[in-house]
Design a protein around this motif. Structure first.
Motif, PDB file in Angstrom:
ATOM      1  N   ARG A  15       0.839  -1.189   0.000  1.00 12.58           N
ATOM      2  CA  ARG A  15       0.000   0.000   0.000  1.00 12.58           C
ATOM      3  C   ARG A  15       0.874   1.239   0.000  1.00 12.58           C
ATOM      4  N   ARG A  22      -1.996   4.152   7.639  1.00 14.80           N
ATOM      5  CA  ARG A  22      -2.082   2.704   7.879  1.00 14.80           C
ATOM      6  C   ARG A  22      -2.734   2.438   9.235  1.00 14.80           C
ATOM      7  N   ARG A  25      -6.472   3.083   8.935  1.00 14.29           N
ATOM      8  CA  ARG A  25      -7.130   1.997   8.216  1.00 14.29           C
ATOM      9  C   ARG A  25      -7.241   0.762   9.098  1.00 14.29           C
ATOM     10  N   ARG A  26      -6.151   0.419   9.743  1.00 14.38           N
ATOM     11  CA  ARG A  26      -6.159  -0.774  10.594  1.00 14.38           C
ATOM     12  C   ARG A  26      -7.110  -0.610  11.774  1.00 14.38           C
ATOM     13  N   TRP A  27      -7.198   0.608  12.297  1.00 16.80           N
ATOM     14  CA  TRP A  27      -8.120   0.846  13.414  1.00 16.80           C
ATOM     15  C   TRP A  27      -9.561   0.619  12.949  1.00 16.80           C
ATOM     16  N   GLY A  28      -9.907   1.167  11.793  1.00 21.37           N
ATOM     17  CA  GLY A  28     -11.261   0.977  11.268  1.00 21.37           C
ATOM     18  C   GLY A  28     -11.594  -0.492  11.041  1.00 21.37           C
ATOM     19  N   GLU A  29     -10.646  -1.221  10.488  1.00 19.98           N
ATOM     20  CA  GLU A  29     -10.850  -2.654  10.260  1.00 19.98           C
ATOM     21  C   GLU A  29     -11.008  -3.390  11.588  1.00 19.98           C
ATOM     22  N   LEU A  30     -10.171  -3.059  12.549  1.00 19.68           N
ATOM     23  CA  LEU A  30     -10.217  -3.720  13.849  1.00 19.68           C
ATOM     24  C   LEU A  30     -11.550  -3.484  14.546  1.00 19.68           C
ATOM     25  N   GLN A  32     -14.432  -2.840  13.217  1.00 21.76           N
ATOM     26  CA  GLN A  32     -15.484  -3.616  12.556  1.00 21.76           C
ATOM     27  C   GLN A  32     -15.441  -5.075  13.010  1.00 21.76           C
ATOM     28  N   GLU A  33     -14.257  -5.634  13.132  1.00 21.51           N
ATOM     29  CA  GLU A  33     -14.108  -7.015  13.586  1.00 21.51           C
ATOM     30  C   GLU A  33     -14.570  -7.166  15.033  1.00 21.51           C
ATOM     31  N   THR A 109      -7.888  -7.930  21.248  1.00 23.51           N
ATOM     32  CA  THR A 109      -8.902  -8.612  20.457  1.00 23.51           C
ATOM     33  C   THR A 109      -8.579 -10.097  20.313  1.00 23.51           C
TER      34      THR A 109
END
Length: 166
Positions: A15, A22, A25-30, A32-33, A109
């Motif tokens: 990327r 980064r 982005r990773r925070w948003g993905e985390l 959601q999970e 998590t």
């Protein structure tokens, strides 16, 4: 500029983003999970909390009561770990340490998922022991546990290894 050592991704990293981008982005993905796992663990934990107040609870054998207590404690620990990333983010927000916050929230998590795995396995054991006296209960629980391990950990680890080139 991509490919340089200025905080932007190289082609190998996949990327073209800064460390802060980064982390965002990773925070948003985390998050959601975590939302998916939080919902499941909170429903399970809420259900577990009601069991002790039913008339049937006092009729359970000591073994089942012990399994229940262990299951509730595991559920409480899983709930804490899976809600932890939200609290973590709120406490460190605005401190310019998002990459570290994402790393620690991701660790919480994974711990939460492991505790959720243990909670679900213990709950299944308790329910099947109460529902039936058959000797196949441990085998059923073991099969479901193996399924969870395959779906949650082994398959992702295999795919990660297979696509990381080694």
């Amino acid at each position: 500029m991509p490919g340089t050592d200025n905080g932007y991704a190289t082609p190998e990293r996949g990327r073209d983003e800064t460390a802060d981008e980064r982390a965002d982005r990773r925070w948003g993905e985390l998050i959601q999970e975590v939302r998916v796992a939080q919902t499941g663990v909170q429903i399970l934990f809420g259900f577990l909390l009601t069991v002790v107040f039913t008339p049937r609870y006092t009729q359970l054998e000591q073994t089942e009561q012990t399994i229940y207590i262990v299951t509730v404690v595991l559920g409480a620990a899983a709930t804490g770990a899976l809600i932890g990333p939200v609290s973590f983010h709120r406490i460190v927000a605005g401190r310019r340490i998002k990459p570290a916050a994402v790393l620690w929230a991701a660790r919480l998590t994974v711990i939460g998922l492991i505790l959720l795995l243990a909670t679900m396995t213990a709950a299944l054991l308790l329910i099947l022991r109460v529902a039936t006296d058959d000797g196949y209960v441990p085998w059923l629980v073991a099969c479901v546990l193996v399924w969870y391990l395959l779906c949650w950990f082994a398959l992702p680890a295999w795919i990660r290894h297979r696509h990381s080139g080694g």
